[in-house]
Design a protein around this motif. Sequence first.
Motif, PDB file in Angstrom:
ATOM      1  N   ARG A  38       0.826  -1.214   0.000  1.00 26.27           N
ATOM      2  CA  ARG A  38       0.000   0.000   0.000  1.00 26.27           C
ATOM      3  C   ARG A  38       0.857   1.260   0.000  1.00 26.27           C
ATOM      4  O   ARG A  38       0.582   2.210  -0.725  1.00 26.27           O
ATOM      5  CB  ARG A  38      -0.940  -0.012   1.199  1.00 26.27           C
ATOM      6  N   GLU A  39       1.905   1.269   0.821  1.00 26.75           N
ATOM      7  CA  GLU A  39       2.760   2.454   0.897  1.00 26.75           C
ATOM      8  C   GLU A  39       3.511   2.693  -0.406  1.00 26.75           C
ATOM      9  O   GLU A  39       3.655   3.832  -0.847  1.00 26.75           O
ATOM     10  CB  GLU A  39       3.734   2.329   2.064  1.00 26.75           C
ATOM     11  N   VAL A  40       3.993   1.626  -1.017  1.00 25.73           N
ATOM     12  CA  VAL A  40       4.736   1.762  -2.270  1.00 25.73           C
ATOM     13  C   VAL A  40       3.825   2.286  -3.383  1.00 25.73           C
ATOM     14  O   VAL A  40       4.218   3.149  -4.168  1.00 25.73           O
ATOM     15  CB  VAL A  40       5.387   0.417  -2.662  1.00 25.73           C
ATOM     16  N   LEU A  41       2.611   1.785  -3.422  1.00 25.94           N
ATOM     17  CA  LEU A  41       1.666   2.289  -4.420  1.00 25.94           C
ATOM     18  C   LEU A  41       1.375   3.766  -4.165  1.00 25.94           C
ATOM     19  O   LEU A  41       1.308   4.564  -5.098  1.00 25.94           O
ATOM     20  CB  LEU A  41       0.376   1.469  -4.402  1.00 25.94           C
ATOM     21  N   GLY A  42       1.226   4.118  -2.902  1.00 23.41           N
ATOM     22  CA  GLY A  42       0.999   5.514  -2.552  1.00 23.41           C
ATOM     23  C   GLY A  42       2.179   6.406  -2.906  1.00 23.41           C
ATOM     24  O   GLY A  42       2.018   7.595  -3.178  1.00 23.41           O
ATOM     25  N   ALA A  43       3.372   5.836  -2.911  1.00 17.05           N
ATOM     26  CA  ALA A  43       4.584   6.595  -3.250  1.00 17.05           C
ATOM     27  C   ALA A  43       4.743   6.775  -4.755  1.00 17.05           C
ATOM     28  O   ALA A  43       5.571   7.559  -5.202  1.00 17.05           O
ATOM     29  CB  ALA A  43       5.812   5.897  -2.680  1.00 17.05           C
ATOM     30  N   GLY A  44       3.952   6.025  -5.538  1.00 13.06           N
ATOM     31  CA  GLY A  44       3.995   6.222  -6.983  1.00 13.06           C
ATOM     32  C   GLY A  44       4.514   5.062  -7.807  1.00 13.06           C
ATOM     33  O   GLY A  44       4.655   5.192  -9.027  1.00 13.06           O
ATOM     34  N   LEU A  60     -12.894  -2.952  -3.010  1.00 16.48           N
ATOM     35  CA  LEU A  60     -14.115  -3.475  -2.403  1.00 16.48           C
ATOM     36  C   LEU A  60     -14.449  -2.798  -1.073  1.00 16.48           C
ATOM     37  O   LEU A  60     -15.595  -2.786  -0.652  1.00 16.48           O
ATOM     38  CB  LEU A  60     -14.003  -4.990  -2.204  1.00 16.48           C
ATOM     39  N   LYS A  61     -13.454  -2.209  -0.440  1.00 14.46           N
ATOM     40  CA  LYS A  61     -13.676  -1.513   0.834  1.00 14.46           C
ATOM     41  C   LYS A  61     -13.978  -0.035   0.633  1.00 14.46           C
ATOM     42  O   LYS A  61     -13.825   0.751   1.543  1.00 14.46           O
ATOM     43  CB  LYS A  61     -12.457  -1.670   1.738  1.00 14.46           C
ATOM     44  N   GLY A  62     -14.353   0.353  -0.547  1.00 17.44           N
ATOM     45  CA  GLY A  62     -14.744   1.743  -0.734  1.00 17.44           C
ATOM     46  C   GLY A  62     -14.006   2.460  -1.835  1.00 17.44           C
ATOM     47  O   GLY A  62     -14.027   3.681  -1.891  1.00 17.44           O
ATOM     48  N   GLY A  63     -13.330   1.716  -2.676  1.00 14.50           N
ATOM     49  CA  GLY A  63     -12.709   2.334  -3.835  1.00 14.50           C
ATOM     50  C   GLY A  63     -11.364   2.965  -3.594  1.00 14.50           C
ATOM     51  O   GLY A  63     -10.842   3.652  -4.444  1.00 14.50           O
ATOM     52  N   GLN A  64     -10.777   2.746  -2.419  1.00 13.04           N
ATOM     53  CA  GLN A  64      -9.460   3.313  -2.194  1.00 13.04           C
ATOM     54  C   GLN A  64      -8.580   2.333  -1.446  1.00 13.04           C
ATOM     55  O   GLN A  64      -9.053   1.474  -0.731  1.00 13.04           O
ATOM     56  CB  GLN A  64      -9.551   4.623  -1.434  1.00 13.04           C
ATOM     57  N   VAL A  65      -7.293   2.484  -1.635  1.00 12.39           N
ATOM     58  CA  VAL A  65      -6.331   1.653  -0.941  1.00 12.39           C
ATOM     59  C   VAL A  65      -5.886   2.435   0.277  1.00 12.39           C
ATOM     60  O   VAL A  65      -5.263   3.477   0.159  1.00 12.39           O
ATOM     61  CB  VAL A  65      -5.121   1.332  -1.857  1.00 12.39           C
ATOM     62  N   THR A  66      -6.255   1.950   1.459  1.00 14.12           N
ATOM     63  CA  THR A  66      -5.926   2.664   2.686  1.00 14.12           C
ATOM     64  C   THR A  66      -5.297   1.725   3.690  1.00 14.12           C
ATOM     65  O   THR A  66      -5.479   0.513   3.629  1.00 14.12           O
ATOM     66  CB  THR A  66      -7.187   3.271   3.334  1.00 14.12           C
ATOM     67  N   PHE A 112       0.873  -5.554 -11.773  1.00 11.94           N
ATOM     68  CA  PHE A 112       0.702  -6.105 -10.431  1.00 11.94           C
ATOM     69  C   PHE A 112       0.253  -7.546 -10.578  1.00 11.94           C
ATOM     70  O   PHE A 112      -0.683  -7.835 -11.300  1.00 11.94           O
ATOM     71  CB  PHE A 112      -0.357  -5.326  -9.649  1.00 11.94           C
ATOM     72  N   ALA A 113       0.911  -8.427  -9.873  1.00 13.50           N
ATOM     73  CA  ALA A 113       0.542  -9.844  -9.953  1.00 13.50           C
ATOM     74  C   ALA A 113       0.335 -10.398  -8.551  1.00 13.50           C
ATOM     75  O   ALA A 113       0.825  -9.846  -7.571  1.00 13.50           O
ATOM     76  CB  ALA A 113       1.636 -10.626 -10.671  1.00 13.50           C
ATOM     77  N   GLY A 114      -0.390 -11.478  -8.469  1.00 10.78           N
ATOM     78  CA  GLY A 114      -0.541 -12.217  -7.225  1.00 10.78           C
ATOM     79  C   GLY A 114      -1.067 -11.403  -6.069  1.00 10.78           C
ATOM     80  O   GLY A 114      -2.135 -10.809  -6.131  1.00 10.78           O
ATOM     81  N   ARG A 115      -0.302 -11.362  -5.002  1.00  9.83           N
ATOM     82  CA  ARG A 115      -0.699 -10.726  -3.746  1.00  9.83           C
ATOM     83  C   ARG A 115      -1.042  -9.248  -3.934  1.00  9.83           C
ATOM     84  O   ARG A 115      -1.966  -8.738  -3.314  1.00  9.83           O
ATOM     85  CB  ARG A 115       0.441 -10.888  -2.734  1.00  9.83           C
ATOM     86  N   VAL A 116      -0.320  -8.558  -4.771  1.00  9.02           N
ATOM     87  CA  VAL A 116      -0.570  -7.131  -4.984  1.00  9.02           C
ATOM     88  C   VAL A 116      -1.948  -6.925  -5.596  1.00  9.02           C
ATOM     89  O   VAL A 116      -2.687  -6.018  -5.209  1.00  9.02           O
ATOM     90  CB  VAL A 116       0.522  -6.514  -5.876  1.00  9.02           C
ATOM     91  N   SER A 117      -2.315  -7.774  -6.516  1.00 10.41           N
ATOM     92  CA  SER A 117      -3.652  -7.692  -7.109  1.00 10.41           C
ATOM     93  C   SER A 117      -4.731  -7.876  -6.049  1.00 10.41           C
ATOM     94  O   SER A 117      -5.759  -7.198  -6.072  1.00 10.41           O
ATOM     95  CB  SER A 117      -3.817  -8.753  -8.200  1.00 10.41           C
ATOM     96  N   GLU A 118      -4.486  -8.779  -5.102  1.00  9.78           N
ATOM     97  CA  GLU A 118      -5.445  -8.998  -4.011  1.00  9.78           C
ATOM     98  C   GLU A 118      -5.600  -7.741  -3.160  1.00  9.78           C
ATOM     99  O   GLU A 118      -6.708  -7.370  -2.781  1.00  9.78           O
ATOM    100  CB  GLU A 118      -4.988 -10.161  -3.130  1.00  9.78           C
ATOM    101  N   VAL A 119      -4.487  -7.079  -2.850  1.00  2.00           N
ATOM    102  CA  VAL A 119      -4.530  -5.851  -2.048  1.00  2.00           C
ATOM    103  C   VAL A 119      -5.322  -4.771  -2.781  1.00  2.00           C
ATOM    104  O   VAL A 119      -6.158  -4.084  -2.190  1.00  2.00           O
ATOM    105  CB  VAL A 119      -3.103  -5.348  -1.726  1.00  2.00           C
ATOM    106  N   LEU A 120      -5.075  -4.630  -4.072  1.00  2.00           N
ATOM    107  CA  LEU A 120      -5.802  -3.634  -4.857  1.00  2.00           C
ATOM    108  C   LEU A 120      -7.294  -3.938  -4.892  1.00  2.00           C
ATOM    109  O   LEU A 120      -8.124  -3.043  -4.724  1.00  2.00           O
ATOM    110  CB  LEU A 120      -5.243  -3.565  -6.279  1.00  2.00           C
ATOM    111  N   LEU A 121      -7.635  -5.192  -5.087  1.00  3.85           N
ATOM    112  CA  LEU A 121      -9.040  -5.581  -5.117  1.00  3.85           C
ATOM    113  C   LEU A 121      -9.695  -5.344  -3.758  1.00  3.85           C
ATOM    114  O   LEU A 121     -10.797  -4.789  -3.683  1.00  3.85           O
ATOM    115  CB  LEU A 121      -9.191  -7.048  -5.529  1.00  3.85           C
ATOM    116  N   ASP A 122      -9.025  -5.737  -2.686  1.00  2.00           N
ATOM    117  CA  ASP A 122      -9.570  -5.507  -1.346  1.00  2.00           C
ATOM    118  C   ASP A 122      -9.809  -4.021  -1.102  1.00  2.00           C
ATOM    119  O   ASP A 122     -10.835  -3.630  -0.552  1.00  2.00           O
ATOM    120  CB  ASP A 122      -8.627  -6.053  -0.267  1.00  2.00           C
ATOM    121  N   GLY A 123      -8.856  -3.186  -1.511  1.00  2.00           N
ATOM    122  CA  GLY A 123      -9.016  -1.741  -1.349  1.00  2.00           C
ATOM    123  C   GLY A 123     -10.214  -1.221  -2.108  1.00  2.00           C
ATOM    124  O   GLY A 123     -10.987  -0.407  -1.602  1.00  2.00           O
TER     125      GLY A 123
END
Length: 166
Positions: free
Chosen positions: A42-48, A89-95, A76-87
Amino acid sequence: MAVIDLSMPELNGLEATRRIRQSLPDTEVLIFTMHESEELIREVLGAGARGYLLKSDAVRQLIPAVESLSQKKPYFAGRVSEVLLDGFLKGGQVTLEGPAAERLTSREREVVQLLAEGNSNKQIARLLDLSVKTVETHRTAAMRKLELNSLPDLVRYAVRMQIIQA
């Protein structure tokens, strides 16, 4: 394009990503690492970063990842895709969630990394061209945000969150 490992001494991959994207916003950043911590992703994605690849997937996915980013497409593959999807599904953002939800600033994270690597406040001040008092302020702020009480707690946090390797 920059391919960066998160576990670099002195300047971690997260901070390097922030600096690259700030200085050269058109540069695509691929994080190539063994770390799959949800918070780090999440932090790395937020960093760009626009791509994230685990070293364990390198044999079959490194070339497709580089090709994708060279075409200005995220990868993004594997686990990262899961994090993005979870974000999403939890309201459209990665937090971030949980007790460490109050994010560290990039400078606080840098100080945490350098402390966990065994540097003193004085050494960190010299490395970052800051006063010792400023380093102490960043250290105190980070420990307050993370609800930690001692340097050993801070080191354990850094290892657990894969800011440094044990």
